[in-house]
Design a protein around this motif. Structure first.
Motif, PDB file in Angstrom:
ATOM      1  N   VAL A 166     106.424  93.944 -22.291  1.00  0.00           N
ATOM      2  CA  VAL A 166     105.339  94.743 -22.871  1.00  0.00           C
ATOM      3  C   VAL A 166     104.565  93.856 -23.829  1.00  0.00           C
ATOM      4  O   VAL A 166     105.158  93.181 -24.683  1.00  0.00           O
ATOM      5  CB  VAL A 166     105.881  95.978 -23.624  1.00  0.00           C
ATOM      6  N   TYR A 167     103.240  93.839 -23.674  1.00  0.00           N
ATOM      7  CA  TYR A 167     102.344  93.130 -24.583  1.00  0.00           C
ATOM      8  C   TYR A 167     101.312  94.146 -25.075  1.00  0.00           C
ATOM      9  O   TYR A 167     100.819  94.967 -24.294  1.00  0.00           O
ATOM     10  CB  TYR A 167     101.642  91.970 -23.878  1.00  0.00           C
ATOM     11  N   SER A 168     100.977  94.070 -26.359  1.00  0.00           N
ATOM     12  CA  SER A 168     100.152  95.125 -26.928  1.00  0.00           C
ATOM     13  C   SER A 168      99.180  94.592 -27.981  1.00  0.00           C
ATOM     14  O   SER A 168      99.516  93.710 -28.771  1.00  0.00           O
ATOM     15  CB  SER A 168     101.051  96.194 -27.555  1.00  0.00           C
ATOM     16  N   ARG A 169      97.989  95.178 -27.989  1.00  0.00           N
ATOM     17  CA  ARG A 169      97.031  94.951 -29.073  1.00  0.00           C
ATOM     18  C   ARG A 169      97.378  95.836 -30.267  1.00  0.00           C
ATOM     19  O   ARG A 169      96.977  95.545 -31.395  1.00  0.00           O
ATOM     20  CB  ARG A 169      95.607  95.285 -28.612  1.00  0.00           C
ATOM     21  N   LEU A 170      98.069  96.922 -29.981  1.00  0.00           N
ATOM     22  CA  LEU A 170      98.433  97.880 -31.013  1.00  0.00           C
ATOM     23  C   LEU A 170      99.838  97.590 -31.520  1.00  0.00           C
ATOM     24  O   LEU A 170     100.696  97.128 -30.756  1.00  0.00           O
ATOM     25  CB  LEU A 170      98.373  99.305 -30.448  1.00  0.00           C
ATOM     26  N   PRO A 171     100.111  97.861 -32.778  1.00  0.00           N
ATOM     27  CA  PRO A 171     101.450  97.606 -33.313  1.00  0.00           C
ATOM     28  C   PRO A 171     102.521  98.391 -32.573  1.00  0.00           C
ATOM     29  O   PRO A 171     102.334  99.570 -32.224  1.00  0.00           O
ATOM     30  CB  PRO A 171     101.330  98.065 -34.772  1.00  0.00           C
ATOM     31  N   LEU A 172     103.657  97.728 -32.325  1.00  0.00           N
ATOM     32  CA  LEU A 172     104.819  98.354 -31.710  1.00  0.00           C
ATOM     33  C   LEU A 172     105.911  98.466 -32.763  1.00  0.00           C
ATOM     34  O   LEU A 172     106.300  97.473 -33.372  1.00  0.00           O
ATOM     35  CB  LEU A 172     105.319  97.521 -30.529  1.00  0.00           C
ATOM     36  N   GLU A 173     106.408  99.662 -32.976  1.00  0.00           N
ATOM     37  CA  GLU A 173     107.399  99.890 -34.016  1.00  0.00           C
ATOM     38  C   GLU A 173     108.693 100.430 -33.412  1.00  0.00           C
ATOM     39  O   GLU A 173     108.681 101.131 -32.402  1.00  0.00           O
ATOM     40  CB  GLU A 173     106.858 100.878 -35.058  1.00  0.00           C
TER      41      GLU A 173
END
Length: 367
Positions: A166-173
């Protein structure tokens, strides 16, 4: 001519009735897949019956009637995934960019080496979140070039066709990688933080399919779907579940997942979006999915161009719209569904308690 037509009708009836049996054997569950093809075969068979048989005979009309019932039954399953059906999820109005969530789900196929074509798609469509299935260490090296634009990631490279990234521009918590049912089949669980600050509980899945080469029965796949569904049914959080579920959108087991979880399918009333098999146009099914809670409306959903895999990628753009979406409803769960789900989970010794809840993980960290 009459005997071949009778045999063809008997084969159609068998293929139509077989999925009614809840046996998990791959051959039984596999008959859930080609409903569109079986509907086409039934239509052609009716035409052949009318042209070739004596319409003055009662047995001719018996054969035609049986075939018509088979056709109607197959259409009952697939019609919701056409524009002739009422949409289950509302279309977004007045989208707020801060509440947008676009997810690109792609089974890249481990032996596929056309990474440049895939990265071009990612660059062109610029999703907020990218999830890849079947991605190994080789794929990870090339996917890591995305990290300048997508700095948040979860990585699980594997060589067994079940790697996941998984790659994201949005923060992953509160991220976690779990092996829910099988020791070598991972899933990922995370909270995605939207630009508005809202948190979305998200589960990325890729259970193994029922097949003679892998699992001869579907119980492992079905158990994973059941326990994830049961883990989120009482959540008041916005929820998204996506991935290659190795099951078609219209199967009894996918419908069971939707009933248990309460999640919605944005494809209902919009189209099938068949993602597999990318190389064979006449044998395609919707294997890659995105389901979500009523908190979202859908801005767009599309199947992306070919990039060398046996799957097409699926791009879904949602809008976090809890007020507009609060009256959206999916399939209703019945007592028999709950009993079936319980037997599936117990057979595999699986429990909803095994599924990570990113929201609770966050609470534990705060304590």
């Amino acid at each position: 001519m009459e005997i071949p037509i009778v045999i063809a009708t008997a084969m159609l009836v068998t293929a139509t009735l077989l999925p009614l049996w809840r046996h998990p054997h791959w051959l039984v569950r596999g008959m859930d897949f080609p409903r569109m093809q079986l509907a086409a075969a039934a239509s052609l068979l009716i035409l052949i019956q009318v042209i070739s048989l004596d319409l003055a005979k009662n047995q001719t009309w018996t054969l035609i009637s049986i075939t018509l019932v088979c056709l109607a039954w197959q259409l009952w399953w697939i019609m919701p995934y056409t524009v002739l059906w009422r949409s289950e999820v509302k279309t977004t109005k007045n989208p707020n960019p801060d509440r947008k969530l676009s997810i690109l789900t792609a089974n890249v196929l481990t032996p596929n080496r056309q990474f440049d074509a895939f990265l071009k798609l990612v660059s062109q469509y610029a999703p907020d979140v990218l999830v890849t299935l079947e991605s190994d260490q080789w794929w990870q090296r090339h996917l890591d070039t995305l990290q300048a634009d997508m700095p948040y990631s979860i990585k699980c490279p594997l060589d067994n066709l079940y790697g996941m990234h998984v790659y994201s521009r949005l923060p992953l918590e509160n991220t976690e990688i779990s092996y829910l049912v099988e020791d070598d089949i991972p899933s990922m669980h995370v909270q995605i933080k939207l630009r508005s600050g809202d948190l979305v509980r998200t589960h990325f899945l890729h259970p193994a399919p029922p097949s003679p080469k892998e699992n001869p029965e579907s119980e492992e796949r079905d158990a994973e779907l059941v326990i994830v569904a049961r883990s989120i049914v009482d959540s008041d959080q916005p929820v998204v579940v996506t991935g290659d579920l190795n099951d078609v959108a219209w199967s009894a087991t996918t419908r069971l997942f939707r009933k248990l979880s309460g999640l919605l399918d944005p494809r209902v009333g919009r189209g099938m979006f068949n993602t597999f098999h990318a190389k064979y146009p006449f044998v395609r099914w919707p294997l890659d999915h995105l389901f979500h809670s009523h908190h979202f409306t859908v801005s767009s959903i599309k199947r992306l161009p070919y990039f060398g895999s046996d799957h097409f990628a699926l791009l879904t753009e949602l809008s976090y719209s809890p007020v507009r979406g609060k009256d959206q409803e999916g399939l209703m769960v019945e007592t028999d569904d709950k009993l079936w789900a319980r037997s599936i989970a117990e057979e595999q010794g699986a429990s909803a308690k095994d599924v990570p809840n990113p929201n609770e993980m966050g609470s534990d960290l705060e304590k």
